[in-house]
Design a protein around this motif. Structure first.
Motif, mmCIF file in Angstrom:
data_model
loop_
_atom_site.group_PDB
_atom_site.id
_atom_site.type_symbol
_atom_site.label_atom_id
_atom_site.label_comp_id
_atom_site.label_asym_id
_atom_site.label_seq_id
_atom_site.Cartn_x
_atom_site.Cartn_y
_atom_site.Cartn_z
ATOM 1 N N ASP A 211 0.839 -1.207 0.000
ATOM 2 C CA ASP A 211 0.000 0.000 0.000
ATOM 3 C C ASP A 211 0.870 1.252 0.000
ATOM 4 O O ASP A 211 0.594 2.212 -0.746
ATOM 5 C CB ASP A 211 -0.908 -0.005 1.231
ATOM 6 C CG ASP A 211 -1.974 -1.084 1.161
ATOM 7 O OD1 ASP A 211 -2.209 -1.598 0.052
ATOM 8 O OD2 ASP A 211 -2.555 -1.420 2.205
ATOM 9 N N TRP A 212 1.897 1.267 0.829
ATOM 10 C CA TRP A 212 2.806 2.414 0.868
ATOM 11 C C TRP A 212 3.577 2.561 -0.449
ATOM 12 O O TRP A 212 3.771 3.663 -0.957
ATOM 13 C CB TRP A 212 3.799 2.240 2.025
ATOM 14 C CG TRP A 212 4.869 3.293 2.052
ATOM 15 C CD1 TRP A 212 4.812 4.510 2.641
ATOM 16 C CD2 TRP A 212 6.163 3.199 1.439
ATOM 17 N NE1 TRP A 212 5.985 5.189 2.443
ATOM 18 C CE2 TRP A 212 6.833 4.408 1.717
ATOM 19 C CE3 TRP A 212 6.814 2.209 0.703
ATOM 20 C CZ2 TRP A 212 8.136 4.651 1.265
ATOM 21 C CZ3 TRP A 212 8.102 2.457 0.236
ATOM 22 C CH2 TRP A 212 8.742 3.656 0.529
ATOM 23 N N LEU A 213 4.000 1.437 -1.011
ATOM 24 C CA LEU A 213 4.839 1.451 -2.202
ATOM 25 C C LEU A 213 4.134 2.101 -3.385
ATOM 26 O O LEU A 213 4.694 2.977 -4.059
ATOM 27 C CB LEU A 213 5.242 0.011 -2.546
ATOM 28 C CG LEU A 213 6.285 -0.186 -3.634
ATOM 29 C CD1 LEU A 213 7.634 0.335 -3.179
ATOM 30 C CD2 LEU A 213 6.393 -1.665 -3.998
ATOM 31 N N LEU B 66 1.560 4.062 -3.375
ATOM 32 C CA LEU B 66 1.115 5.431 -3.111
ATOM 33 C C LEU B 66 2.267 6.417 -3.121
ATOM 34 O O LEU B 66 2.072 7.598 -3.459
ATOM 35 C CB LEU B 66 0.384 5.505 -1.762
ATOM 36 C CG LEU B 66 -1.031 4.940 -1.722
ATOM 37 C CD1 LEU B 66 -1.567 4.957 -0.301
ATOM 38 C CD2 LEU B 66 -1.964 5.736 -2.644
ATOM 39 N N ARG B 67 3.472 5.965 -2.774
ATOM 40 C CA ARG B 67 4.596 6.883 -2.617
ATOM 41 C C ARG B 67 5.579 6.844 -3.777
ATOM 42 O O ARG B 67 6.197 7.862 -4.088
ATOM 43 C CB ARG B 67 5.338 6.559 -1.307
ATOM 44 C CG ARG B 67 4.474 6.681 -0.058
ATOM 45 C CD ARG B 67 3.910 8.064 0.100
ATOM 46 N NE ARG B 67 3.063 8.167 1.306
ATOM 47 C CZ ARG B 67 2.364 9.243 1.617
ATOM 48 N NH1 ARG B 67 2.395 10.301 0.815
ATOM 49 N NH2 ARG B 67 1.617 9.263 2.711
ATOM 50 N N VAL B 68 5.784 5.693 -4.364
ATOM 51 C CA VAL B 68 6.736 5.579 -5.474
ATOM 52 C C VAL B 68 5.983 5.816 -6.774
ATOM 53 O O VAL B 68 5.310 4.912 -7.302
ATOM 54 C CB VAL B 68 7.420 4.194 -5.463
ATOM 55 C CG1 VAL B 68 8.457 4.113 -6.585
ATOM 56 C CG2 VAL B 68 8.085 3.933 -4.117
ATOM 57 N N LYS B 69 6.072 7.028 -7.291
ATOM 58 C CA LYS B 69 5.258 7.425 -8.446
ATOM 59 C C LYS B 69 5.674 6.705 -9.728
ATOM 60 O O LYS B 69 4.861 6.557 -10.646
ATOM 61 C CB LYS B 69 5.347 8.938 -8.652
ATOM 62 C CG LYS B 69 4.922 9.763 -7.431
ATOM 63 C CD LYS B 69 3.503 9.448 -7.020
ATOM 64 C CE LYS B 69 3.069 10.255 -5.803
ATOM 65 N NZ LYS B 69 1.725 9.878 -5.329
ATOM 66 N N THR C 288 3.497 3.783 -10.716
ATOM 67 C CA THR C 288 2.152 4.087 -11.212
ATOM 68 C C THR C 288 2.195 5.040 -12.401
ATOM 69 O O THR C 288 1.215 5.735 -12.682
ATOM 70 C CB THR C 288 1.294 4.689 -10.094
ATOM 71 O OG1 THR C 288 1.932 5.872 -9.600
ATOM 72 C CG2 THR C 288 1.120 3.693 -8.957
ATOM 73 N N ASN D 23 3.801 7.809 -12.774
ATOM 74 C CA ASN D 23 3.719 9.190 -12.294
ATOM 75 C C ASN D 23 2.288 9.657 -12.038
ATOM 76 O O ASN D 23 1.976 10.842 -12.193
ATOM 77 C CB ASN D 23 4.411 10.149 -13.273
ATOM 78 C CG ASN D 23 5.896 9.862 -13.404
ATOM 79 O OD1 ASN D 23 6.576 9.621 -12.408
ATOM 80 N ND2 ASN D 23 6.391 9.869 -14.630
ATOM 81 N N SER E 41 -0.565 10.786 -9.600
ATOM 82 C CA SER E 41 -0.520 11.410 -8.276
ATOM 83 C C SER E 41 -1.291 10.604 -7.235
ATOM 84 O O SER E 41 -0.909 10.564 -6.062
ATOM 85 C CB SER E 41 -1.095 12.837 -8.353
ATOM 86 O OG SER E 41 -2.440 12.803 -8.835
ATOM 87 N N SER E 42 -2.365 9.950 -7.632
ATOM 88 C CA SER E 42 -3.197 9.203 -6.684
ATOM 89 C C SER E 42 -2.909 7.705 -6.688
ATOM 90 O O SER E 42 -3.495 6.962 -5.905
ATOM 91 C CB SER E 42 -4.681 9.413 -7.008
ATOM 92 O OG SER E 42 -4.986 8.916 -8.303
ATOM 93 N N GLY E 43 -2.026 7.255 -7.570
ATOM 94 C CA GLY E 43 -1.751 5.830 -7.674
ATOM 95 C C GLY E 43 -2.718 5.078 -8.562
ATOM 96 O O GLY E 43 -2.602 3.867 -8.709
#
Length: 358
Positions: free
Chosen positions: A145-147, A149-152, A155, A157, A159-161
């Motif tokens: 979940d963290w990965l 959401l934080r590593v753009k 996804t 790039n 912003s919301s994943g």
């Protein structure tokens, strides 16, 4: 007396060890395949295929992977949603970054990434078990979940994943209708169900079951716990990762990390418990139960309330559904720990001697 084995003589080891040794079972499987491959896609409406058929197939595949780890190897896992997420986002990145990447190899590579992820988070199983292992695999869920959401970069790039896919095709075959999506998922389910069935009957499957029953005794007789446990994590997470790719690409089309939350991990575990741990059929029975019950309750509860002059809201239906799921899980754990598949096998055994008492 339609299910008796009179006259079915086995003259070789191969015929004695086949997957379905009883002829009636083989005929029933052929009829089921004809129903699934011909009748359902030909007669069912788009709503039935999208709301019931496709989710059932994908969840059956995911439950199959969970059952290999939990039911056959005895390793409790609460990170199934993370493995599905890795498979989905892995396949998405492969298709987004490799030009003209075919769909099927992308899904298989997504399953490979999930397998590597599962092996990494399966390493604690070499030292801990039970509740401690469940917490360790739950860490895989929170980390994924963290990965995403934080590593753009993962996804593309976003912003919301959230990401999306479209124009799915295998060669000239466009996968854009409900029937084509259903057949695409069905092909994966049949293929991996056959592989899983043969795996659990092989030497690797016997090692998994020996570790499940008593890991100390298994190590004494020469079974390597590290190899057995990590191979179960690898096979399980690979199948779950492919199911995650199908869930994202075929069923959702557009998704975000919340689509693979810890809730889906618990739902998959519930499917295995209700369907039957240590049974290939248990994954299908559990998935059918979990997919069909909410649809049945959403239709039956308002109608039942109307008979008594009551208005039952959608939120109330959702709460009642959760209560029923919880009650059924407790009931199965107490009354029949082996789930629906055990009830099915007991019924078959009764039919084999009916109408005689023994």
């Amino acid at each position: 007396m339609l299910y008796r084995e009179n006259g079915q003589i086995k003259t070789s080891y191969r015929s004695d060890q086949q997957i379905l040794p009883i002829a009636q079972d083989r005929y029933a499987l052929i009829a089921l395949l004809v129903l699934a491959c011909v009748v359902i896609p030909g007669l069912a409406s788009d709503y039935v295929l999208r709301a019931i058929g496709i989710p059932f197939l994908i969840m059956s595949l995911a439950a199959l992977g969970v059952n290999i780890l939990v039911g056959y190897c005895g390793q409790i896992s609460l990170g199934s949603g993370a493995f599905m997420a890795i498979g989905a986002y892995g396949a998405f990145n492969v298709m987004a970054r490799v030009q003209d990447m075919p769909l099927v190899p992308a899904l298989l590579l997504g399953g490979f990434f999930a397998m590597v992820y599962g092996i990494i988070f399966g390493l604690p199983s070499l030292r801990v078990k039970g509740l401690y292992l469940a917490v360790a695999t739950l860490a895989a869920q929170f980390f994924s979940d963290w990965l995403f959401l934080r590593v753009k970069w993962l996804t593309n790039n976003s912003s919301s994943g959230s990401v999306s896919v479209g124009n799915l095709h295998v060669g000239p075959w466009q996968i854009d209708t409900a029937a084509s999506k259903y057949m695409f998922c069905l092909a994966f389910v049949i293929f991996f169900a056959l592989i899983a069935k043969n795996l659990v009957r092989s030497a690797a499957g016997r090692e998994w079951m020996a570790i499940r029953d008593m890991d100390v005794a298994a190590s004494v007789i020469g079974i390597r716990p590290m190899y057995a446990k990590l191979s179960a994590f690898a096979v399980s997470s690979f199948i779950i990762g492919i199911a995650g790719g199908l869930w994202a690409f075929v069923h959702l089309g557009a998704w975000e990390p919340a689509a693979f939350s810890v809730e889906i991990s618990f739902r998959l575990l519930f499917m295995v418990i209700i369907g039957g741990m240590g049974s290939i059929m248990g994954g299908f029975l559990g998935a059918a139960f979990m997919v069909l019950l909410p649809i049945f309750l959403s239709q039956a509860l308002p109608a039942l309330g109307a008979l008594f002059g009551l208005t039952i809201s959608t939120a109330t239906v959702a709460h009642i559904e959760t209560m029923i799921f919880g009650g059924l899980i407790v009931w199965f754990l107490i009354v029949e720990p082996h789930g629906l598949s055990k009830l099915w096998s007991l019924g078959k055994q009764r039919l084999r001697i009916w109408p005689f008492p023994h």
